[in-house]
Scaffold this motif. Structure first.
Motif, PDB file in Angstrom:
ATOM      1  N   LEU A 303       0.847  -1.191   0.000  1.00 30.76           N
ATOM      2  CA  LEU A 303       0.000   0.000   0.000  1.00 30.76           C
ATOM      3  C   LEU A 303       0.886   1.247   0.000  1.00 30.76           C
ATOM      4  CD1 LEU A 303      -2.724  -1.000   2.633  1.00 30.76           C
ATOM      5  CD2 LEU A 303      -2.833  -1.206   0.125  1.00 30.76           C
ATOM      6  N   GLU A 304       0.290   2.376  -0.319  1.00 31.88           N
ATOM      7  CA  GLU A 304       1.031   3.634  -0.338  1.00 31.88           C
ATOM      8  C   GLU A 304       1.163   4.131   1.093  1.00 31.88           C
ATOM      9  OE1 GLU A 304       3.450   6.051  -1.783  1.00 31.88           O
ATOM     10  OE2 GLU A 304       2.279   5.040  -3.343  1.00 31.88           O
ATOM     11  N   ASN A 305       2.283   3.834   1.728  1.00 23.11           N
ATOM     12  CA  ASN A 305       2.503   4.240   3.109  1.00 23.11           C
ATOM     13  C   ASN A 305       4.004   4.280   3.381  1.00 23.11           C
ATOM     14  OD1 ASN A 305       3.319   1.505   3.625  1.00 23.11           O
ATOM     15  ND2 ASN A 305       1.170   0.948   3.940  1.00 23.11           N
ATOM     16  N   SER A 306       4.366   4.806   4.538  1.00 18.51           N
ATOM     17  CA  SER A 306       5.789   4.939   4.877  1.00 18.51           C
ATOM     18  C   SER A 306       6.461   3.583   5.050  1.00 18.51           C
ATOM     19  CB  SER A 306       5.941   5.765   6.162  1.00 18.51           C
ATOM     20  OG  SER A 306       5.256   5.145   7.242  1.00 18.51           O
ATOM     21  N   TYR A 307       5.705   2.593   5.474  1.00 19.46           N
ATOM     22  CA  TYR A 307       6.239   1.249   5.652  1.00 19.46           C
ATOM     23  C   TYR A 307       6.687   0.655   4.310  1.00 19.46           C
ATOM     24  CZ  TYR A 307       5.580  -3.866   6.196  1.00 19.46           C
ATOM     25  OH  TYR A 307       5.695  -5.238   6.159  1.00 19.46           O
ATOM     26  N   THR A 308       5.808   0.701   3.324  1.00 17.47           N
ATOM     27  CA  THR A 308       6.172   0.209   1.993  1.00 17.47           C
ATOM     28  C   THR A 308       7.375   0.966   1.453  1.00 17.47           C
ATOM     29  OG1 THR A 308       3.908  -0.518   1.490  1.00 17.47           O
ATOM     30  CG2 THR A 308       5.360  -0.084  -0.392  1.00 17.47           C
ATOM     31  N   GLN A 309       7.401   2.278   1.668  1.00 12.25           N
ATOM     32  CA  GLN A 309       8.519   3.079   1.169  1.00 12.25           C
ATOM     33  C   GLN A 309       9.833   2.661   1.821  1.00 12.25           C
ATOM     34  OE1 GLN A 309       8.416   5.445  -1.440  1.00 12.25           O
ATOM     35  NE2 GLN A 309      10.584   4.937  -1.219  1.00 12.25           N
ATOM     36  N   ALA A 310       9.795   2.352   3.116  1.00 17.39           N
ATOM     37  CA  ALA A 310      11.010   1.927   3.811  1.00 17.39           C
ATOM     38  C   ALA A 310      11.512   0.587   3.265  1.00 17.39           C
ATOM     39  CB  ALA A 310      10.750   1.825   5.307  1.00 17.39           C
ATOM     40  N   VAL A 311      10.593  -0.334   2.991  1.00 21.74           N
ATOM     41  CA  VAL A 311      10.993  -1.619   2.414  1.00 21.74           C
ATOM     42  C   VAL A 311      11.553  -1.404   1.011  1.00 21.74           C
ATOM     43  CG1 VAL A 311      10.174  -3.887   1.622  1.00 21.74           C
ATOM     44  CG2 VAL A 311       9.384  -2.964   3.819  1.00 21.74           C
ATOM     45  N   GLU A 312      10.934  -0.524   0.242  1.00 23.05           N
ATOM     46  CA  GLU A 312      11.433  -0.240  -1.107  1.00 23.05           C
ATOM     47  C   GLU A 312      12.802   0.449  -1.069  1.00 23.05           C
ATOM     48  OE1 GLU A 312       8.465   1.774  -3.422  1.00 23.05           O
ATOM     49  OE2 GLU A 312       7.446  -0.115  -3.918  1.00 23.05           O
ATOM     50  N   ASP A 313      13.039   1.259  -0.078  1.00 21.49           N
ATOM     51  CA  ASP A 313      14.368   1.869   0.062  1.00 21.49           C
ATOM     52  C   ASP A 313      15.430   0.783   0.245  1.00 21.49           C
ATOM     53  OD1 ASP A 313      13.285   4.390  -0.179  1.00 21.49           O
ATOM     54  OD2 ASP A 313      13.320   4.832   1.974  1.00 21.49           O
ATOM     55  N   PHE A 314      15.111  -0.213   1.055  1.00 23.35           N
ATOM     56  CA  PHE A 314      16.036  -1.339   1.214  1.00 23.35           C
ATOM     57  C   PHE A 314      16.207  -2.075  -0.114  1.00 23.35           C
ATOM     58  CE2 PHE A 314      16.390  -5.964   1.824  1.00 23.35           C
ATOM     59  CZ  PHE A 314      17.638  -6.031   2.439  1.00 23.35           C
TER      60      PHE A 314
END
Length: 327
Positions: A303-314
């Protein structure tokens, strides 16, 4: 008429009886509380369960092709589903990165087709040009936990060998697992002998979604949920061989340990210790605590959220090719 001494003794006896009853009630309440907590944990751990289906029960991105029940062994549970984006197999010279997903369910139940395992991840990453693979594997009572990890290794080796046929890049794999599946991919990530045994090639990185099972001997040596006994048995030597922490002797692929800060069994404590040990031997590893439930850590990824973004950064840090797909 009772004497003063008799009255005192009677009062003491009554008081003692009341105290004993109170302690007994507290003890019973404690047992009941523990049972309720275990039941809730089991429900949380097993929430991947669903009825068997013949395919996905959710809407797929436009142009998606699904290769259902691709076999990697002779058993009915040794199957995987391969989700191919519209860009796969279009004769392009660009080979697509692959996300390889292992469901959870207390090593006993679960399904590769469960919407929490697949839906939001496919919706997020197929349009970005990823192939997504979701696997089944043999579970309890057929296999204990370590042997389940061997099934995951078999599946991963086969997926890597077939990736080019599907338009994927065998050198651009990210492995991911939730709950019990997170334990299994963590054990693979720290077990080079097992990886070599089944012909698995190096992968880019591992994403462990809320495992509380990094140090199995520590779990089994203290008060623990009953499903651990079913998954790991009674042999301390087997506990060590099934323990990602105890297998951690050489630096493997970069590792991200997502953990719920809301669970009563405190999985972030185990994740923190595992990551510190990994860092100490030169392995790039980090912890991503989330104030989300065990199930939400699985379902809300994508989903569009900070959690997904953090995983995508990794994920983006793993290779330039992954980064380009995520931009």
């Amino acid at each position: 008429m009772s004497r003063p001494g008799q009255s005192s003794r009677l009062l003491i006896c009554c008081t003692a009886l009341i105290v004993c009853q109170f302690v007994s009630q507290l003890s019973q309440a404690g047992v009941i509380r523990d049972k309720l907590m275990e039941r809730r944990a089991q429900q949380s751990e097993m929430e991947e369960e669903e009825a068997a289906t013949n395919g996905p029960r959710f809407k797929l991105p436009p142009g998606t092709r699904v290769l259902e029940d691709v076999a990697y062994g002779s058993d009915a549970k040794q199957k995987m589903d391969v989700y191919l984006p519209a860009s796969a197999g279009d004769h392009s010279a660009v080979r697509l990165p692959v996300i390889f997903m292992v469901h959870g369910g207390a090593w006993a139940i679960g399904s590769k087709t469960h919407n929490k395992v697949v839906e939001n991840k496919v919706a997020r990453w197929l349009p970005k040009g990823f192939i997504f693979i979701s696997i089944n594997y043999r579970m309890l009572p057929q296999l204990l936990a370590r042997e389940q990890a061997e099934d995951v290794a078999r599946a991963l080796a086969m997926a890597q060998s077939k990736a080019a046929e599907w338009g994927g890049d065998p050198d651009q794999f990210i492995i991911m697992g939730h709950s019990a599946g997170a334990h299994l991919i963590s054990l693979l990530s720290t077990s080079p002998d097992m990886v070599a045994q089944f012909g698995v090639h190096p992968w880019l990185g591992s994403v462990s979604l809320d495992s509380a099972a990094y140090d199995i001997p520590a779990i089994m040596a203290t008060k623990h949920y009953g499903f651990y006994d079913k998954a790991f048995g009674t042999d301390p030597a087997y506990w060590r061989r099934s323990s990602p922490l105890h297998a951690l002797n050489t630096a493997g692929a970069p590792f991200l340990a997502v953990c719920s800060s809301k669970r009563p069994d405190h999985p972030c404590d185990q994740a923190d210790y595992f990551v510190k040990r990994a860092n100490a031997i030169g392995m790039r590893a980090s912890v991503l605590p989330q104030a989300r439930s065990h199930g939400d850590i699985n379902q809300q990824l994508g989903l569009e959220n900070s959690y997904t973004q953090a995983v995508e950064d990794f994920m983006a840090s793993l290779s330039p090719a992954i980064r380009r797909h995520l931009e």
